[in-house]
Design an enzyme around this catalytic site. Structure first.
Site, PDB file in Angstrom:
ATOM      1  N   GLY A  24       0.835  -1.261   0.053  1.00 16.72           N
ATOM      2  CA  GLY A  24      -0.004   0.011  -0.007  1.00 16.72           C
ATOM      3  C   GLY A  24       0.933   1.145  -0.158  1.00 16.72           C
ATOM      4  CD  GLU A 102       9.951  -0.026   6.041  1.00 13.27           C
ATOM      5  OE1 GLU A 102       9.517   0.426   4.970  1.00 13.27           O
ATOM      6  OE2 GLU A 102       9.424   0.723   6.952  1.00 13.27           O
ATOM      7  CD  GLN A 104       9.288  -0.191   1.204  1.00 13.10           C
ATOM      8  OE1 GLN A 104       8.633  -1.331   1.369  1.00 13.10           O
ATOM      9  NE2 GLN A 104       9.916   0.680   1.868  1.00 13.10           N
TER      10      GLN A 104
END
Ligand SMILES: [Zn+2]
Length: 239
Positions: A24, A102, A104
């Site tokens: 998100g 985290e 990403q």
């Protein structure tokens, strides 16, 4: 179908583990959900490993804006996550699941290592990460997770743009204006003492991300000029 596997045969018939990715925009409650999943798993008597990278607390913890926090192992691009799990096993600990915040920031290789833990070692992996960077493009770790995860889920906690529409995209703000160029990864937060020149982030709806419009005031800071002309707020139907 309901046959009980013979003892000693359990590994072959173990319930399949899964790689699940929740994603998100910033402020969507991703770290809070990561801690909730960890809590739910540990209440079932399962033992987990928590991983993070560049957490906002600047220490190896998963911490959320609502005040929850748990210690975690900090990883960097050079970490082999399979080795972290094997070290736990070697020390006599179980690792039934891994929670990665985290996510990403993971490299392609690390996402592949997580998939291997799922498939070869029956470890459930729950990864949590930002969908897109400030240019509205997928982070590399997010892209690889989209490609490999068994389940990909957009986090449903609604973040709103200033206009009231669902906030989907992260804007990077420097000196009160939205910027679209620069390093992909700039960890920033609302730390006390941060100057206006330090990057901050703001969640916007797609329309206002495209327009670079950070608020309803047409003459306020943060207006992006298009072809030298300020974006005319008169043409914006503010909800
Ligand atoms: Zn908006």
């Amino acid at each position: 179908m309901n046959a009980v596997p013979a003892s000693g045969d359990r590994r072959r018939h173990a319930a399949p583990a899964h790689l699940t990715f929740f994603h998100g925009p910033m402020d969507c409650g991703k770290s809070t959900l990561a801690l909730q999943v960890d809590h739910n798993q540990s209440r079932q008597g399962r033992q987990g490993l928590r991983l993070t990278q560049g957490d906002r607390s600047q220490s190896p913890r998963i911490s959320s804006r609502v005040g929850l926090s748990r210690d975690a192992v900090e990883v960097d691009a050079g970490t082999d996550v399979r080795l972290l799990v094997r070290e736990r096993w070697a020390a006599g600990h179980r690792v039934d699941y891994v929670v990665v915040d985290e996510a990403q920031f993971l490299t392609d290789g690390q996402v592949e290592q997580l998939a291997e833990l799922v498939d070869e070692s029956h470890v459930d992996v729950y990864a949590f990460g930002l969908t897109t960077d400030f240019r509205a493009q997928l982070f590399p770790g997010t892209q690889r997770l989209f490609e490999l995860a068994d389940v990909v889920q957009r986090i449903q906690v609604e973040v709103l743009c200033w206009c009231g529409a669902p906030g989907l995209l992260n804007a990077r703000v420097v000196d009160g204006a939205m910027v679209r160029e620069g390093e992909t990864v700039v960890v920033a937060d609302t730390a006390p003492g941060a100057s206006a020149a330090d990057p901050r982030y703001k969640v916007l709806c797609r329309r206002h991300h495209v327009r670079g419009q950070l608020g309803p005031t047409p003459t306020g800071p943060g207006q992006l000029t298009l072809h030298g002309q300020p974006v005319e707020d008169a043409q914006v139907s503010v909800r």
